[in-house]
Write a protein that holds these residues in place. Structure first.
Motif, PDB file in Angstrom:
ATOM      1  N   LYS A  48     -63.848  43.868  91.626  1.00  0.00           N
ATOM      2  CA  LYS A  48     -64.817  42.826  91.263  1.00  0.00           C
ATOM      3  C   LYS A  48     -66.223  43.161  91.750  1.00  0.00           C
ATOM      4  O   LYS A  48     -67.193  42.598  91.269  1.00  0.00           O
ATOM      5  N   GLY A  66     -54.047  44.128 102.899  1.00  0.00           N
ATOM      6  CA  GLY A  66     -54.460  44.465 101.528  1.00  0.00           C
ATOM      7  C   GLY A  66     -53.844  45.793 101.098  1.00  0.00           C
ATOM      8  O   GLY A  66     -53.262  45.899 100.012  1.00  0.00           O
ATOM      9  N   GLY A  67     -53.931  46.775 101.978  1.00  0.00           N
ATOM     10  CA  GLY A  67     -53.334  48.083 101.684  1.00  0.00           C
ATOM     11  C   GLY A  67     -51.824  47.974 101.514  1.00  0.00           C
ATOM     12  O   GLY A  67     -51.239  48.598 100.625  1.00  0.00           O
ATOM     13  N   LEU A  80     -56.236  40.678  93.674  1.00  0.00           N
ATOM     14  CA  LEU A  80     -55.696  40.952  95.014  1.00  0.00           C
ATOM     15  C   LEU A  80     -56.602  40.221  95.989  1.00  0.00           C
ATOM     16  O   LEU A  80     -57.825  40.343  95.906  1.00  0.00           O
ATOM     17  N   ALA A  81     -56.022  39.462  96.886  1.00  0.00           N
ATOM     18  CA  ALA A  81     -56.860  38.729  97.846  1.00  0.00           C
ATOM     19  C   ALA A  81     -56.077  38.482  99.120  1.00  0.00           C
ATOM     20  O   ALA A  81     -54.866  38.223  99.097  1.00  0.00           O
ATOM     21  N   ILE A  82     -56.790  38.574 100.236  1.00  0.00           N
ATOM     22  CA  ILE A  82     -56.214  38.323 101.556  1.00  0.00           C
ATOM     23  C   ILE A  82     -56.955  37.128 102.155  1.00  0.00           C
ATOM     24  O   ILE A  82     -58.196  37.091 102.111  1.00  0.00           O
ATOM     25  N   GLY A  99     -64.820  50.272  96.870  1.00  0.00           N
ATOM     26  CA  GLY A  99     -64.750  51.130  98.055  1.00  0.00           C
ATOM     27  C   GLY A  99     -63.401  51.009  98.743  1.00  0.00           C
ATOM     28  O   GLY A  99     -62.832  52.006  99.214  1.00  0.00           O
ATOM     29  N   PHE A 100     -62.881  49.780  98.801  1.00  0.00           N
ATOM     30  CA  PHE A 100     -61.557  49.547  99.391  1.00  0.00           C
ATOM     31  C   PHE A 100     -60.494  50.349  98.617  1.00  0.00           C
ATOM     32  O   PHE A 100     -59.685  51.069  99.208  1.00  0.00           O
ATOM     33  N   GLY A 144     -58.546  42.616 107.302  1.00  0.00           N
ATOM     34  CA  GLY A 144     -58.786  43.685 108.272  1.00  0.00           C
ATOM     35  C   GLY A 144     -57.560  44.053 109.090  1.00  0.00           C
ATOM     36  O   GLY A 144     -57.671  44.731 110.108  1.00  0.00           O
ATOM     37  N   ARG A 145     -56.374  43.624 108.624  1.00  0.00           N
ATOM     38  CA  ARG A 145     -55.144  43.980 109.366  1.00  0.00           C
ATOM     39  C   ARG A 145     -54.236  44.867 108.536  1.00  0.00           C
ATOM     40  O   ARG A 145     -53.032  44.880 108.711  1.00  0.00           O
ATOM     41  N   ARG A 146     -54.818  45.515 107.552  1.00  0.00           N
ATOM     42  CA  ARG A 146     -54.091  46.435 106.667  1.00  0.00           C
ATOM     43  C   ARG A 146     -53.117  45.732 105.725  1.00  0.00           C
ATOM     44  O   ARG A 146     -52.212  46.366 105.165  1.00  0.00           O
ATOM     45  N   HIS A 166     -60.741  54.037  99.158  1.00  0.00           N
ATOM     46  CA  HIS A 166     -60.166  54.379 100.464  1.00  0.00           C
ATOM     47  C   HIS A 166     -58.655  54.577 100.350  1.00  0.00           C
ATOM     48  O   HIS A 166     -58.055  55.360 101.086  1.00  0.00           O
ATOM     49  N   ALA A 226     -67.829  46.650  96.997  1.00  0.00           N
ATOM     50  CA  ALA A 226     -67.023  46.629  98.232  1.00  0.00           C
ATOM     51  C   ALA A 226     -65.544  46.778  97.890  1.00  0.00           C
ATOM     52  O   ALA A 226     -64.816  47.556  98.527  1.00  0.00           O
TER      53      ALA A 226
END
Ligand SMILES: CC(C)(COP(=O)(O)OP(=O)(O)OC[C@H]1O[C@@H](n2cnc3c(N)ncnc32)[C@H](O)[C@@H]1OP(=O)(O)O)[C@@H](O)C(=O)NCCC(=O)NCCS
Length: 170
Positions: A131, A105-106, A93-95, A137-138, A101-103, A141, A134
């Protein structure tokens, strides 16, 4: 997220060359390997496209299985004693940096959940390989939980994800 994105299956496009998420192997995967994986039926790849056709983000999705014994006891207790449970793996998964930071990824994780929910074979949970801390943690969340035996692999029961999707629609 104010900007709208179209999420669709990856097709070979020159826009892949411009994608830059800050993690070179993830950029390279999109450029060089994703379409091969699709062709070989080992992973599908979905991209979020910005209005101008730029690839803002991507993820891969493949069928996998989950040993029942990997689940916490309170989850396993409510399930039949099948040794393996069906699952869907978000392998990557990659943005793109411009869109982080604009949601998005979610939103891509929720898109994966919706696709897994529509698949004919049943899917009990979404799995992800984080990976680094961080990334873990994402995912935490987003309500994913770590497996005790392999803490960089996280799972989210699909029922939980689909409930969150339903709530988001209300
Ligand atoms: C990690 C990544 C996918 C996150 O995507 P993003 O679009 O920037 O993240 P989002 O804006 O969708 O974040 C969704 C939520 O998670 C939170 N979040 C983001 N990163 C987080 C982190 N490291 N720890 C905890 N929470 C985090 C956000 O604050 C947001 O919370 P909110 O909805 O309550 O405001 C993206 O930054 C990325 O591609 N990074 C480089 C590649 C990478 O690390 N990929 C992970 C693959 S294992």
């Amino acid at each position: 997220m104010t900007q709208r994105f179209r999420i669709e299956a990856l097709v070979p496009t020159p826009a892949r060359a411009d994608f830059s998420c800050g993690v070179a192997p993830l950029d390279r995967y999109l450029r060089e390997q994703a379409t091969q994986d699709i062709k070989r039926r080992v992973a599908n790849c979905f991209v979020a496209l910005a209005d101008d056709g730029a690839i803002a983000g991507y993820y891969t999705l493949a069928a996998t299985s989950l040993p029942l014994t990997d689940l916490p006891a309170e989850d396993a207790r409510r399930l039949p004693r099948y040794p393996l449970l069906p699952a869907a793996l978000i392998g990557r998964l990659a943005i793109d940096r411009r869109f982080q930071g604009r949601r998005l990824g979610g939103a891509l994780v929720m898109d994966a959940a919706a696709r897994a929910g529509r698949s004919d074979p049943a899917v009990y949970a979404l799995l992800v390989e984080a990976k680094d801390e961080a990334a873990a943690g994402f995912y935490e969340h987003l309500q994913f939980r770590r497996f005790a035996s392999r803490p960089m692999t996280l799972f989210l029961p699909l029922a939980t994800a689909l409930q969150a999707l339903d709530r988001a629609k209300d």
